[in-house]
Design an enzyme around this catalytic site. Sequence first.
Site, short mmCIF file in Angstrom:
data_model
loop_
_atom_site.label_atom_id
_atom_site.label_comp_id
_atom_site.label_asym_id
_atom_site.label_seq_id
_atom_site.Cartn_x
_atom_site.Cartn_y
_atom_site.Cartn_z
N GLU A 242 37.48 56.50 30.62
CA GLU A 242 37.05 55.55 30.22
C GLU A 242 38.00 54.19 30.89
O GLU A 242 37.68 53.28 31.61
CB GLU A 242 37.03 55.01 28.77
N ARG A 268 38.37 25.21 53.21
CA ARG A 268 38.47 23.78 52.26
C ARG A 268 39.41 23.12 52.74
O ARG A 268 40.85 23.42 52.92
CB ARG A 268 38.62 24.23 50.69
#
Length: 379
Positions: A242, A268
């Site tokens: 997992e 930006r």
Amino acid sequence: MIQWTDEQRALREALEDIGAALGEGHSERDQTAVFPHGQWKMLAGSDLFRAPFDQRWGGLGMDLPATMYLLEGLGYSCRDAGLNFSASTQLVSTGIPLHRFGSESLKARYLPSIVNGSSITAHAISEPDGGSDALNMRCTAVEADDSYILDGNKVFVTNAPVADLFTVYARTGDHPGPGSITAFLIERDTPGLVLGGKIEKMGLRSSPFAEVFLDRCRVPKENVIGRVGSGFWILDHVMKWEILCSFVINVGEMRSRLERTVAYARQRVQAGTPISKHQAISHRIVDMKVALETARMWLYHTAELVREGRDTTVEVAISKLLASEANLASALSAVQVFGGYGYTAEYGLEQELRNSVAGVIYSGTTEIQKNRIAAMLNL
Ligand SMILES: Cc1cc2nc3c(=O)[nH]c(=O)nc-3n(C[C@H](O)[C@H](O)[C@H](O)COP(=O)(O)OP(=O)(O)OC[C@H]3O[C@@H](n4cnc5c(N)ncnc54)[C@H](O)[C@@H]3O)c2cc1C
């Protein structure tokens, strides 16, 4: 560094090719918290759910690192982190313990539909009184003729609202402890297995979870996975899978986020300068890159040790700690680099930040991983 074969690369490319379609509508699903059955079918049509299982059950017989390589591609290409999380739960929750520990008849009955994705699976370990202290679970399974009768409550069971098959861990011994836990495979329609209502949560909202109530739930003995009393060792195996499978998905997600953050910082411009030219911004992005690469290396290194059958208690804990904290820090940094736009829903980064909080809680919290590492240091 692992060298992937041409076949493994081709499988990953094929999965990445459908990644955009799998992620389509993820922002809406984040709002509505609806499980994407259509996308699930698409995923079931890919090779992902087949990866780690034997060919005789319809699988591809891939080992743990190769399965992770596919999952990393899913994380990179599919923006629906909830779907990605449900997919890793599908692989590890029932298929993996059944494949490794189940009887031949149990495998023949259930594995083919798990492998082809037509049965959705879940596992129920945590209880209202204890997630971190799972070993002291209260849910009991009492022998009765050819069955066990299960009683108790489970919480936070991922996929439960849509699942067909559950692996439920319950206490078969009189006293809490490793040798008294047993894993049971239970079909959704079994009388006495009752699901709680919808639970709203912070992130991973297209991956539903629910409470599971067991009220004199009769499970045939043949549905015990492995031996009675071997549930702790089964869970230990499952948790390795997992952690490695779900956090390698995060590595893919971090890579996608890093690319978007680099592109944004380059274009930006503030006061005539791209923000990427500010060291405060570029160093923040470098930290994202270093954390992602460190997490990736630890996850694959640990997976190789697991494949070799080595004791990986400390490596699994370090990998989980590094990868979950890296994902959380990376999501927060991306929001900061994007400024006000990062805070809006439009760019999806606030959603990624909410999603990433789950990782420092599930599969053993950050504190529990540190406890494990401390114990290995005899602290
Ligand atoms: C998105 C998501 C999906 C999940 N999916 C599943 C699932 O499919 N199946 C399932 O069974 N469970 C699932 N869980 C449950 C998860 O495994 C538990 O939430 C987790 O183990 C923590 O248990 P708890 O919530 O009871 O917290 P607690 O154990 O009560 O912990 C609360 C806080 O105390 C800390 N703490 C507890 N014990 C110690 C200690 N000994 N030392 C230091 N600090 C400590 C914890 O770190 C945490 O900060 C899921 C959880 C989430 C968030």
